[in-house]
Design a protein around this motif. Sequence first.
Motif, PDB file in Angstrom:
ATOM      1  N   SER A  21       7.654   0.077   5.768  1.00 32.88           N
ATOM      2  CA  SER A  21       5.913  -0.457   5.321  1.00 32.88           C
ATOM      3  C   SER A  21       5.051   0.299   4.710  1.00 32.88           C
ATOM      4  CB  SER A  21       5.743  -0.314   6.709  1.00 32.88           C
ATOM      5  OG  SER A  21       6.333  -1.850   7.393  1.00 32.88           O
ATOM      6  N   GLY A  22       4.339  -0.518   4.204  1.00 33.35           N
ATOM      7  CA  GLY A  22       3.217   0.425   3.614  1.00 33.35           C
ATOM      8  C   GLY A  22       1.419   0.680   4.336  1.00 33.35           C
ATOM      9  N   SER A  23       1.309   0.971   3.633  1.00 30.66           N
ATOM     10  CA  SER A  23      -0.482   1.680   3.819  1.00 30.66           C
ATOM     11  C   SER A  23      -1.403   0.990   4.493  1.00 30.66           C
ATOM     12  CB  SER A  23      -0.864   2.952   3.209  1.00 30.66           C
ATOM     13  OG  SER A  23      -0.817   2.212   1.673  1.00 30.66           O
ATOM     14  N   HIS A  24      -1.610  -0.436   3.847  1.00 30.35           N
ATOM     15  CA  HIS A  24      -2.780  -1.529   3.681  1.00 30.35           C
ATOM     16  C   HIS A  24      -2.734  -1.489   5.152  1.00 30.35           C
ATOM     17  CE1 HIS A  24      -3.713  -0.130  -0.079  1.00 30.35           C
ATOM     18  NE2 HIS A  24      -2.962  -1.677  -0.868  1.00 30.35           N
ATOM     19  N   ALA A  25      -2.419  -0.786   6.281  1.00 31.28           N
ATOM     20  CA  ALA A  25      -2.343  -0.738   7.740  1.00 31.28           C
ATOM     21  C   ALA A  25      -2.990   0.163   8.565  1.00 31.28           C
ATOM     22  CB  ALA A  25      -0.807  -0.871   8.082  1.00 31.28           C
ATOM     23  N   GLU A  26      -3.147  -0.123   9.784  1.00 27.63           N
ATOM     24  CA  GLU A  26      -3.995   1.021  10.776  1.00 27.63           C
ATOM     25  C   GLU A  26      -3.124   2.057  10.373  1.00 27.63           C
ATOM     26  OE1 GLU A  26      -6.900  -1.589  13.694  1.00 27.63           O
ATOM     27  OE2 GLU A  26      -4.591  -2.433  13.965  1.00 27.63           O
TER      28      GLU A  26
ATOM     29  N   GLY B 267       0.553  -1.151  -0.269  1.00 22.60           N
ATOM     30  CA  GLY B 267      -0.334  -0.003   0.074  1.00 22.60           C
ATOM     31  C   GLY B 267       0.715   1.273   0.332  1.00 22.60           C
ATOM     32  N   HIS B 268       0.293   2.174  -0.547  1.00 27.10           N
ATOM     33  CA  HIS B 268       0.761   3.537  -1.441  1.00 27.10           C
ATOM     34  C   HIS B 268       0.385   4.732  -1.004  1.00 27.10           C
ATOM     35  CE1 HIS B 268       1.678   1.757  -4.994  1.00 27.10           C
ATOM     36  NE2 HIS B 268       1.310   3.894  -5.955  1.00 27.10           N
ATOM     37  N   GLU B 269      -1.161   4.596  -1.388  1.00 30.19           N
ATOM     38  CA  GLU B 269      -1.811   6.068  -1.748  1.00 30.19           C
ATOM     39  C   GLU B 269      -3.166   5.730  -0.509  1.00 30.19           C
ATOM     40  OE1 GLU B 269      -4.101   7.257  -5.505  1.00 30.19           O
ATOM     41  OE2 GLU B 269      -3.517   5.372  -5.224  1.00 30.19           O
ATOM     42  N   PHE B 270      -2.716   6.860   0.165  1.00 30.48           N
ATOM     43  CA  PHE B 270      -3.824   6.866   1.423  1.00 30.48           C
ATOM     44  C   PHE B 270      -4.104   8.279   2.185  1.00 30.48           C
ATOM     45  CE2 PHE B 270       1.060   6.865   3.130  1.00 30.48           C
ATOM     46  CZ  PHE B 270       1.033   7.139   4.130  1.00 30.48           C
ATOM     47  N   MET B 271      -4.544   8.308   2.968  1.00 34.60           N
ATOM     48  CA  MET B 271      -4.866   9.674   3.854  1.00 34.60           C
ATOM     49  C   MET B 271      -5.076   9.103   5.050  1.00 34.60           C
ATOM     50  SD  MET B 271      -8.138   9.727   4.403  1.00 34.60           S
ATOM     51  CE  MET B 271      -8.289  11.210   4.901  1.00 34.60           C
ATOM     52  N   GLY B 272      -5.172   9.730   6.208  1.00 33.07           N
ATOM     53  CA  GLY B 272      -5.821   9.672   7.165  1.00 33.07           C
ATOM     54  C   GLY B 272      -5.135  11.074   8.828  1.00 33.07           C
ATOM     55  N   GLU B 273      -5.005  10.672  10.082  1.00 35.11           N
ATOM     56  CA  GLU B 273      -4.800  11.558  10.297  1.00 35.11           C
ATOM     57  C   GLU B 273      -3.518  11.361  11.739  1.00 35.11           C
ATOM     58  OE1 GLU B 273      -7.082  12.425  15.523  1.00 35.11           O
ATOM     59  OE2 GLU B 273      -8.191  11.433  13.664  1.00 35.11           O
ATOM     60  N   VAL B 274      -2.932  12.475  11.838  1.00 34.59           N
ATOM     61  CA  VAL B 274      -1.648  12.067  12.492  1.00 34.59           C
ATOM     62  C   VAL B 274      -2.271  11.891  13.958  1.00 34.59           C
ATOM     63  CG1 VAL B 274       0.498  14.016  13.163  1.00 34.59           C
ATOM     64  CG2 VAL B 274      -0.247  14.056  10.458  1.00 34.59           C
ATOM     65  N   VAL B 275      -0.706  11.107  14.076  1.00 33.54           N
ATOM     66  CA  VAL B 275      -1.469  10.325  16.134  1.00 33.54           C
ATOM     67  C   VAL B 275      -0.141  10.847  16.406  1.00 33.54           C
ATOM     68  CG1 VAL B 275      -3.427   8.950  15.436  1.00 33.54           C
ATOM     69  CG2 VAL B 275      -0.591   8.112  15.130  1.00 33.54           C
ATOM     70  N   GLU B 276       0.927  10.947  15.743  1.00 29.75           N
ATOM     71  CA  GLU B 276       2.655  11.015  16.589  1.00 29.75           C
ATOM     72  C   GLU B 276       3.110  11.830  15.697  1.00 29.75           C
ATOM     73  OE1 GLU B 276       5.495   9.085  19.031  1.00 29.75           O
ATOM     74  OE2 GLU B 276       3.416   7.482  18.341  1.00 29.75           O
TER      75      GLU B 276
ATOM     76  N   ILE C 255       9.847   4.233  -1.379  1.00 31.06           N
ATOM     77  CA  ILE C 255       8.536   4.721  -1.910  1.00 31.06           C
ATOM     78  C   ILE C 255       7.540   3.459  -0.830  1.00 31.06           C
ATOM     79  CG2 ILE C 255       6.795   4.133  -3.509  1.00 31.06           C
ATOM     80  CD1 ILE C 255       8.707   4.580  -5.984  1.00 31.06           C
ATOM     81  N   LEU C 256       6.867   4.610  -0.364  1.00 34.60           N
ATOM     82  CA  LEU C 256       6.467   3.710   0.347  1.00 34.60           C
ATOM     83  C   LEU C 256       5.233   2.524   0.046  1.00 34.60           C
ATOM     84  CD1 LEU C 256       4.342   6.369   2.371  1.00 34.60           C
ATOM     85  CD2 LEU C 256       6.889   5.393   3.422  1.00 34.60           C
ATOM     86  N   GLY C 257       5.997   1.545   1.334  1.00 29.37           N
ATOM     87  CA  GLY C 257       5.142  -0.317   0.503  1.00 29.37           C
ATOM     88  C   GLY C 257       5.441  -0.632  -0.706  1.00 29.37           C
ATOM     89  N   TYR C 258       6.629  -0.012  -0.753  1.00 30.94           N
ATOM     90  CA  TYR C 258       6.538  -0.321  -2.430  1.00 30.94           C
ATOM     91  C   TYR C 258       8.871  -1.415  -2.483  1.00 30.94           C
ATOM     92  CZ  TYR C 258       5.502  -0.272  -7.208  1.00 30.94           C
ATOM     93  OH  TYR C 258       5.432  -0.133  -8.720  1.00 30.94           O
ATOM     94  N   SER C 259       8.386  -2.417  -1.945  1.00 30.64           N
ATOM     95  CA  SER C 259       9.408  -3.946  -1.650  1.00 30.64           C
ATOM     96  C   SER C 259      10.769  -3.320  -0.961  1.00 30.64           C
ATOM     97  CB  SER C 259       9.463  -3.883  -2.900  1.00 30.64           C
ATOM     98  OG  SER C 259      10.834  -3.156  -4.016  1.00 30.64           O
TER      99      SER C 259
END
Length: 392
Positions: free
Chosen positions: A136-141, A59-68, A125-129
Amino acid sequence: MRALCWEGVGKLAVRDVPEPRIRAQGDIIVKVRASSVCGSDLHLINGYLPAMREGDILGHEFMGEVVETGPGVQRLKVGDRVVVGSVVACGSCWYCRTEQYSLCDNSNPQPVIPEKLWGHSPAGILGYSHAAGGYSGSHAEYIRVPFGDVGAFTVPDGVPDDSVVFASDAMPTGWMAADFCGLKGGEVVAVWGAGGVGQMAARAAQLLGAERVIVIDRLPERLGTAADRLGVETVNYAETDVLEALREMTAGRGPDACIEAVGMEAHDVGPTYAYDKAKQSARLTTDRPTSVRQAIMACRKGGTVSIVGVYGGLVDKFPLGAAMNKALVLRMGQMHAQRYIPMLLDRLAAGEIDPGYLATHPMSLEEGARGYEMFEKKEEGCLRTVLHPKRS
Protein backbone atom coordinates in the motif's frame (compact mmCIF):
# COMPACT_ATOMS: atom_id res chain seq x y z
CA MET A 1 -8.66 5.95 7.38
CA ARG A 2 -8.83 7.81 4.07
CA ALA A 3 -6.62 6.95 1.09
CA LEU A 4 -6.29 7.82 -2.60
CA CYS A 5 -6.92 4.65 -4.58
CA TRP A 6 -6.66 3.45 -8.17
CA GLU A 7 -10.11 2.72 -9.61
CA GLY A 8 -9.14 1.61 -13.11
CA VAL A 9 -7.17 3.13 -15.97
CA GLY A 10 -7.20 6.90 -15.59
CA LYS A 11 -9.46 6.84 -12.52
CA LEU A 12 -8.68 7.79 -8.91
CA ALA A 13 -10.89 8.16 -5.85
CA VAL A 14 -10.50 8.72 -2.12
CA ARG A 15 -11.83 5.76 -0.15
CA ASP A 16 -12.23 4.64 3.43
CA VAL A 17 -9.81 1.74 3.91
CA PRO A 18 -8.58 -0.25 6.94
CA GLU A 19 -5.67 1.23 8.88
CA PRO A 20 -2.36 -0.61 8.43
CA ARG A 21 -1.06 -2.91 11.16
CA ILE A 22 2.32 -4.27 12.17
CA ARG A 23 2.85 -7.55 10.32
CA ALA A 24 6.53 -8.27 10.91
CA GLN A 25 9.05 -7.49 13.62
CA GLY A 26 10.82 -4.83 11.53
CA ASP A 27 7.69 -2.93 10.49
CA ILE A 28 6.89 0.62 11.46
CA ILE A 29 3.64 2.55 11.03
CA VAL A 30 4.07 6.13 9.81
CA LYS A 31 1.48 8.87 10.06
CA VAL A 32 1.87 10.61 6.73
CA ARG A 33 2.49 14.37 6.86
CA ALA A 34 3.41 14.98 3.20
CA SER A 35 3.16 12.69 0.16
CA SER A 36 4.24 13.96 -3.26
CA VAL A 37 2.90 12.89 -6.61
CA CYS A 38 5.54 11.53 -8.99
CA GLY A 39 5.74 11.21 -12.75
CA SER A 40 6.19 7.46 -12.46
CA ASP A 41 2.79 7.26 -10.71
CA LEU A 42 1.25 8.37 -13.99
CA HIS A 43 2.50 5.17 -15.65
CA LEU A 44 0.46 3.20 -13.11
CA ILE A 45 -2.61 5.40 -13.39
CA ASN A 46 -2.58 5.24 -17.17
CA GLY A 47 -2.16 1.47 -17.29
CA TYR A 48 1.36 1.22 -18.72
CA LEU A 49 2.81 -0.73 -15.79
CA PRO A 50 1.27 -4.12 -14.96
CA ALA A 51 -0.58 -5.65 -12.02
CA MET A 52 -2.60 -2.77 -10.66
CA ARG A 53 -5.80 -3.80 -8.87
CA GLU A 54 -8.87 -1.78 -8.06
CA GLY A 55 -8.50 -0.22 -4.63
CA ASP A 56 -4.68 -0.16 -4.63
CA ILE A 57 -3.37 2.84 -2.65
CA LEU A 58 -1.00 5.02 -4.67
CA GLY A 59 1.99 7.07 -3.56
CA HIS A 60 5.64 6.36 -2.78
CA GLU A 61 7.38 9.68 -2.06
CA PHE A 62 6.59 10.75 1.49
CA MET A 63 7.57 11.71 5.01
CA GLY A 64 5.79 11.60 8.33
CA GLU A 65 5.87 10.63 12.00
CA VAL A 66 6.48 7.18 13.46
CA VAL A 67 3.43 6.16 15.50
CA GLU A 68 4.13 2.45 16.07
CA THR A 69 7.11 0.12 15.81
CA GLY A 70 7.48 -3.64 15.58
CA PRO A 71 9.37 -5.50 18.31
CA GLY A 72 12.48 -5.82 16.13
CA VAL A 73 12.89 -2.11 15.41
CA GLN A 74 15.95 -0.70 17.18
CA ARG A 75 16.98 2.55 15.48
CA LEU A 76 13.62 4.35 15.41
CA LYS A 77 11.11 5.29 18.08
CA VAL A 78 7.57 6.58 18.25
CA GLY A 79 7.50 10.32 17.62
CA ASP A 80 10.44 10.42 15.21
CA ARG A 81 9.93 12.60 12.13
CA VAL A 82 11.17 10.48 9.24
CA VAL A 83 11.54 10.43 5.50
CA VAL A 84 11.14 7.02 3.87
CA GLY A 85 12.83 5.75 0.73
CA SER A 86 10.29 4.53 -1.79
CA VAL A 87 12.32 1.38 -2.52
CA VAL A 88 11.89 -1.38 0.07
CA ALA A 89 15.13 -3.12 1.05
CA CYS A 90 15.88 -5.83 3.61
CA GLY A 91 19.38 -4.56 4.40
CA SER A 92 20.90 -8.04 4.66
CA CYS A 93 20.97 -9.72 1.22
CA TRP A 94 24.02 -9.53 -1.06
CA TYR A 95 22.57 -6.64 -3.06
CA CYS A 96 21.80 -4.62 0.05
CA ARG A 97 25.24 -5.34 1.53
CA THR A 98 26.76 -3.94 -1.68
CA GLU A 99 24.44 -0.88 -1.50
CA GLN A 100 22.42 -1.89 -4.57
CA TYR A 101 19.22 -1.54 -2.58
CA SER A 102 16.77 -1.36 -5.48
CA LEU A 103 17.88 -4.88 -6.46
CA CYS A 104 17.10 -6.38 -3.03
CA ASP A 105 16.44 -10.11 -3.16
CA ASN A 106 14.00 -10.25 -0.27
CA SER A 107 11.65 -7.24 -0.36
CA ASN A 108 9.31 -8.20 -3.22
CA PRO A 109 6.89 -10.85 -1.94
CA GLN A 110 5.32 -11.18 -5.41
CA PRO A 111 8.33 -11.79 -7.71
CA VAL A 112 6.67 -13.91 -10.41
CA ILE A 113 5.54 -11.01 -12.64
CA PRO A 114 8.89 -9.16 -12.73
CA GLU A 115 10.76 -12.42 -13.18
CA LYS A 116 8.70 -13.12 -16.31
CA LEU A 117 9.09 -9.55 -17.56
CA TRP A 118 12.75 -8.93 -16.77
CA GLY A 119 14.37 -12.27 -15.92
CA HIS A 120 14.82 -11.44 -12.23
CA SER A 121 12.80 -9.59 -9.60
CA PRO A 122 14.19 -6.31 -8.28
CA ALA A 123 13.18 -4.81 -4.93
CA GLY A 124 9.66 -4.02 -3.85
CA ILE A 125 8.43 -0.44 -4.11
CA LEU A 126 5.81 1.15 -1.89
CA GLY A 127 2.54 1.94 -3.65
CA TYR A 128 3.78 0.61 -6.97
CA SER A 129 1.55 -2.25 -8.11
CA HIS A 130 1.62 -5.94 -7.36
CA ALA A 131 4.57 -6.41 -9.69
CA ALA A 132 6.54 -4.42 -7.09
CA GLY A 133 5.20 -6.30 -4.09
CA GLY A 134 1.64 -5.07 -3.71
CA TYR A 135 2.53 -2.67 -0.90
CA SER A 136 0.00 0.00 0.00
CA GLY A 137 1.16 3.51 -0.84
CA SER A 138 1.61 6.80 0.96
CA HIS A 139 -1.38 8.78 -0.32
CA ALA A 140 -3.12 7.87 2.91
CA GLU A 141 -3.31 8.91 6.52
CA TYR A 142 -1.06 6.04 7.63
CA ILE A 143 1.31 3.62 5.92
CA ARG A 144 3.09 0.43 6.95
CA VAL A 145 6.82 0.53 6.17
CA PRO A 146 8.60 -2.86 6.12
CA PHE A 147 12.23 -3.01 7.30
CA GLY A 148 11.77 0.35 9.02
CA ASP A 149 15.30 0.49 10.42
CA VAL A 150 16.65 0.16 6.87
CA GLY A 151 14.39 2.46 4.89
CA ALA A 152 13.28 5.27 7.22
CA PHE A 153 15.58 8.12 8.27
CA THR A 154 15.12 10.75 10.95
CA VAL A 155 14.81 14.28 9.60
CA PRO A 156 17.14 17.06 10.81
CA ASP A 157 15.50 19.82 12.80
CA GLY A 158 14.58 22.90 10.82
CA VAL A 159 14.06 21.21 7.45
CA PRO A 160 10.42 21.79 6.37
CA ASP A 161 8.15 18.86 5.51
CA ASP A 162 7.63 20.10 1.95
CA SER A 163 11.38 20.11 1.35
CA VAL A 164 12.37 16.86 3.02
CA VAL A 165 9.56 14.93 1.29
CA PHE A 166 11.67 15.01 -1.88
CA ALA A 167 14.50 13.21 -0.10
CA SER A 168 12.26 10.15 -0.39
CA ASP A 169 12.59 9.80 -4.17
CA ALA A 170 13.23 12.84 -6.41
CA MET A 171 16.49 13.81 -4.70
CA PRO A 172 18.08 10.34 -4.46
CA THR A 173 16.95 9.49 -7.98
CA GLY A 174 18.44 12.70 -9.31
CA TRP A 175 21.63 12.22 -7.35
CA MET A 176 22.05 8.65 -8.55
CA ALA A 177 21.54 9.84 -12.14
CA ALA A 178 24.44 12.26 -11.77
CA ASP A 179 26.53 9.77 -9.79
CA PHE A 180 26.19 7.27 -12.63
CA CYS A 181 27.89 9.81 -14.92
CA GLY A 182 31.23 9.38 -13.14
CA LEU A 183 31.92 13.10 -13.11
CA LYS A 184 35.50 14.16 -12.38
CA GLY A 185 35.01 17.92 -12.74
CA GLY A 186 34.62 20.28 -15.68
CA GLU A 187 32.10 18.25 -17.70
CA VAL A 188 29.12 19.34 -19.76
CA VAL A 189 25.98 17.44 -18.66
CA ALA A 190 22.66 17.49 -20.51
CA VAL A 191 19.47 16.57 -18.62
CA TRP A 192 16.25 15.57 -20.38
CA GLY A 193 13.26 16.63 -18.27
CA ALA A 194 12.77 19.71 -16.08
CA GLY A 195 10.45 18.02 -13.62
CA GLY A 196 11.38 17.24 -10.04
CA VAL A 197 13.85 14.46 -10.81
CA GLY A 198 15.42 16.33 -13.72
CA GLN A 199 15.98 19.44 -11.63
CA MET A 200 17.45 17.44 -8.78
CA ALA A 201 19.72 15.62 -11.25
CA ALA A 202 20.89 18.99 -12.57
CA ARG A 203 21.69 20.23 -9.06
CA ALA A 204 23.48 16.99 -8.24
CA ALA A 205 25.59 17.28 -11.39
CA GLN A 206 26.62 20.79 -10.33
CA LEU A 207 27.61 19.62 -6.86
CA LEU A 208 29.55 16.70 -8.31
CA GLY A 209 31.67 19.02 -10.44
CA ALA A 210 29.97 19.61 -13.81
CA GLU A 211 31.08 22.89 -15.35
CA ARG A 212 27.92 23.32 -17.41
CA VAL A 213 24.46 21.76 -17.08
CA ILE A 214 21.91 22.00 -19.89
CA VAL A 215 18.26 21.14 -19.15
CA ILE A 216 15.89 20.13 -21.96
CA ASP A 217 12.10 20.45 -21.80
CA ARG A 218 9.22 22.12 -23.64
CA LEU A 219 7.48 24.01 -20.84
CA PRO A 220 8.77 27.60 -20.51
CA GLU A 221 7.76 27.82 -16.84
CA ARG A 222 9.76 24.70 -15.93
CA LEU A 223 12.76 25.80 -17.96
CA GLY A 224 12.54 29.23 -16.38
CA THR A 225 12.42 27.75 -12.90
CA ALA A 226 15.46 25.58 -13.60
CA ALA A 227 17.38 28.56 -14.97
CA ASP A 228 16.41 30.85 -12.09
CA ARG A 229 16.83 28.37 -9.26
CA LEU A 230 19.82 26.40 -10.48
CA GLY A 231 21.57 28.69 -12.96
CA VAL A 232 21.51 26.08 -15.72
CA GLU A 233 21.32 26.58 -19.47
CA THR A 234 18.12 25.44 -21.17
CA VAL A 235 16.86 24.10 -24.49
CA ASN A 236 13.18 24.10 -25.48
CA TYR A 237 12.72 21.09 -27.77
CA ALA A 238 9.42 22.45 -29.07
CA GLU A 239 11.25 25.45 -30.51
CA THR A 240 14.59 24.06 -31.66
CA ASP A 241 16.23 20.84 -32.80
CA VAL A 242 17.77 19.35 -29.66
CA LEU A 243 20.67 17.57 -31.36
CA GLU A 244 21.66 20.64 -33.36
CA ALA A 245 21.38 22.88 -30.30
CA LEU A 246 23.58 20.60 -28.20
CA ARG A 247 26.19 20.31 -30.94
CA GLU A 248 26.32 24.08 -31.22
CA MET A 249 26.53 24.56 -27.45
CA THR A 250 29.44 22.09 -27.18
CA ALA A 251 31.44 23.14 -30.27
CA GLY A 252 30.34 20.00 -32.12
CA ARG A 253 31.56 17.52 -29.51
CA GLY A 254 28.36 16.76 -27.63
CA PRO A 255 27.75 16.58 -23.89
CA ASP A 256 30.11 14.45 -21.82
CA ALA A 257 27.14 12.88 -20.08
CA CYS A 258 23.42 12.76 -20.81
CA ILE A 259 20.80 12.12 -18.14
CA GLU A 260 17.33 10.86 -19.11
CA ALA A 261 14.81 11.79 -16.40
CA VAL A 262 11.57 11.46 -18.37
CA GLY A 263 10.54 7.83 -18.81
CA MET A 264 8.10 5.77 -20.80
CA GLU A 265 5.56 8.51 -21.59
CA ALA A 266 8.07 10.95 -23.06
CA HIS A 267 6.65 13.77 -25.17
CA ASP A 268 8.14 15.13 -28.39
CA VAL A 269 7.16 16.83 -31.62
CA GLY A 270 7.13 15.47 -35.15
CA PRO A 271 6.22 12.23 -36.93
CA THR A 272 8.42 9.92 -34.84
CA TYR A 273 6.55 10.94 -31.69
CA ALA A 274 3.20 10.37 -33.42
CA TYR A 275 4.43 6.90 -34.41
CA ASP A 276 5.57 6.11 -30.85
CA LYS A 277 2.34 7.33 -29.30
CA ALA A 278 0.16 5.37 -31.72
CA LYS A 279 2.06 2.14 -31.05
CA GLN A 280 1.95 2.67 -27.29
CA SER A 281 -1.76 3.50 -27.32
CA ALA A 282 -2.42 0.28 -29.24
CA ARG A 283 -0.17 -1.61 -26.77
CA LEU A 284 2.05 -2.71 -29.66
CA THR A 285 4.96 -1.42 -27.58
CA THR A 286 4.99 -0.45 -23.93
CA ASP A 287 7.27 2.58 -23.77
CA ARG A 288 8.02 5.78 -25.71
CA PRO A 289 11.84 6.10 -25.76
CA THR A 290 12.05 9.55 -27.35
CA SER A 291 14.37 11.03 -24.73
CA VAL A 292 16.59 7.95 -24.58
CA ARG A 293 17.09 8.07 -28.35
CA GLN A 294 18.02 11.75 -28.22
CA ALA A 295 20.40 11.25 -25.30
CA ILE A 296 22.25 8.45 -27.10
CA MET A 297 22.47 10.39 -30.34
CA ALA A 298 23.57 13.62 -28.61
CA CYS A 299 26.19 12.19 -26.24
CA ARG A 300 29.82 12.63 -27.20
CA LYS A 301 31.89 9.63 -28.22
CA GLY A 302 32.98 7.68 -25.16
CA GLY A 303 30.46 9.50 -22.96
CA THR A 304 27.87 8.23 -20.50
CA VAL A 305 24.09 8.00 -20.81
CA SER A 306 22.36 7.72 -17.43
CA ILE A 307 18.71 6.60 -17.49
CA VAL A 308 16.53 7.06 -14.41
CA GLY A 309 13.18 7.65 -16.11
CA VAL A 310 11.03 4.58 -15.54
CA TYR A 311 10.64 2.03 -18.35
CA GLY A 312 8.59 -1.12 -18.01
CA GLY A 313 8.92 -3.26 -21.10
CA LEU A 314 9.79 -2.97 -24.77
CA VAL A 315 10.80 -0.02 -26.92
CA ASP A 316 10.99 0.49 -30.67
CA LYS A 317 13.78 1.96 -32.81
CA PHE A 318 16.40 1.82 -30.08
CA PRO A 319 19.69 3.27 -31.49
CA LEU A 320 21.90 0.39 -30.39
CA GLY A 321 24.28 1.01 -33.29
CA ALA A 322 24.95 4.56 -32.13
CA ALA A 323 25.55 3.42 -28.55
CA MET A 324 27.92 0.65 -29.63
CA ASN A 325 29.89 2.52 -32.27
CA LYS A 326 30.31 5.63 -30.11
CA ALA A 327 31.50 3.40 -27.22
CA LEU A 328 28.94 4.85 -24.83
CA VAL A 329 28.53 3.76 -21.26
CA LEU A 330 24.84 3.12 -20.45
CA ARG A 331 23.87 3.10 -16.78
CA MET A 332 20.31 2.90 -15.49
CA GLY A 333 18.06 1.68 -12.73
CA GLN A 334 15.68 2.43 -9.91
CA MET A 335 17.42 4.52 -7.28
CA HIS A 336 19.30 3.04 -4.35
CA ALA A 337 17.49 5.19 -1.81
CA GLN A 338 19.20 3.94 1.32
CA ARG A 339 22.65 4.65 -0.15
CA TYR A 340 21.96 8.32 -0.80
CA ILE A 341 19.32 9.57 1.67
CA PRO A 342 21.59 10.06 4.73
CA MET A 343 24.04 12.16 2.70
CA LEU A 344 21.21 14.14 1.12
CA LEU A 345 19.68 14.93 4.51
CA ASP A 346 23.04 16.38 5.57
CA ARG A 347 23.12 18.51 2.42
CA LEU A 348 19.54 19.63 3.03
CA ALA A 349 20.39 20.67 6.58
CA ALA A 350 23.47 22.54 5.30
CA GLY A 351 21.45 24.38 2.65
CA GLU A 352 23.38 22.92 -0.32
CA ILE A 353 20.13 21.65 -1.83
CA ASP A 354 16.71 23.22 -1.32
CA PRO A 355 14.02 21.31 -3.22
CA GLY A 356 11.11 23.01 -1.46
CA TYR A 357 10.37 25.11 -4.55
CA LEU A 358 9.24 21.92 -6.31
CA ALA A 359 6.14 21.79 -4.07
CA THR A 360 4.16 24.25 -6.16
CA HIS A 361 0.72 22.93 -5.26
CA PRO A 362 0.14 21.72 -1.68
CA MET A 363 -3.28 20.10 -1.35
CA SER A 364 -5.39 17.99 0.94
CA LEU A 365 -5.66 14.25 0.40
CA GLU A 366 -9.28 14.73 -0.67
CA GLU A 367 -8.03 16.83 -3.59
CA GLY A 368 -5.66 14.09 -4.75
CA ALA A 369 -7.41 13.20 -8.02
CA ARG A 370 -7.46 16.86 -9.03
CA GLY A 371 -3.82 17.17 -7.98
CA TYR A 372 -2.81 14.37 -10.32
CA GLU A 373 -4.82 15.90 -13.15
CA MET A 374 -3.04 19.22 -12.71
CA PHE A 375 0.31 17.47 -12.53
CA GLU A 376 -0.25 15.37 -15.65
CA LYS A 377 -1.60 18.28 -17.69
CA LYS A 378 1.12 20.64 -16.39
CA GLU A 379 -1.52 23.19 -15.38
CA GLU A 380 -0.76 26.40 -13.48
CA GLY A 381 2.98 25.80 -13.61
CA CYS A 382 2.60 22.64 -11.53
CA LEU A 383 5.94 21.01 -10.78
CA ARG A 384 4.75 18.77 -7.96
CA THR A 385 1.50 18.40 -6.05
CA VAL A 386 2.15 17.49 -2.42
CA LEU A 387 -0.76 15.89 -0.58
CA HIS A 388 -1.27 16.55 3.13
CA PRO A 389 -3.69 14.04 4.69
CA LYS A 390 -4.55 16.37 7.58
CA ARG A 391 -4.51 19.62 5.61
CA SER A 392 -7.72 21.65 6.06
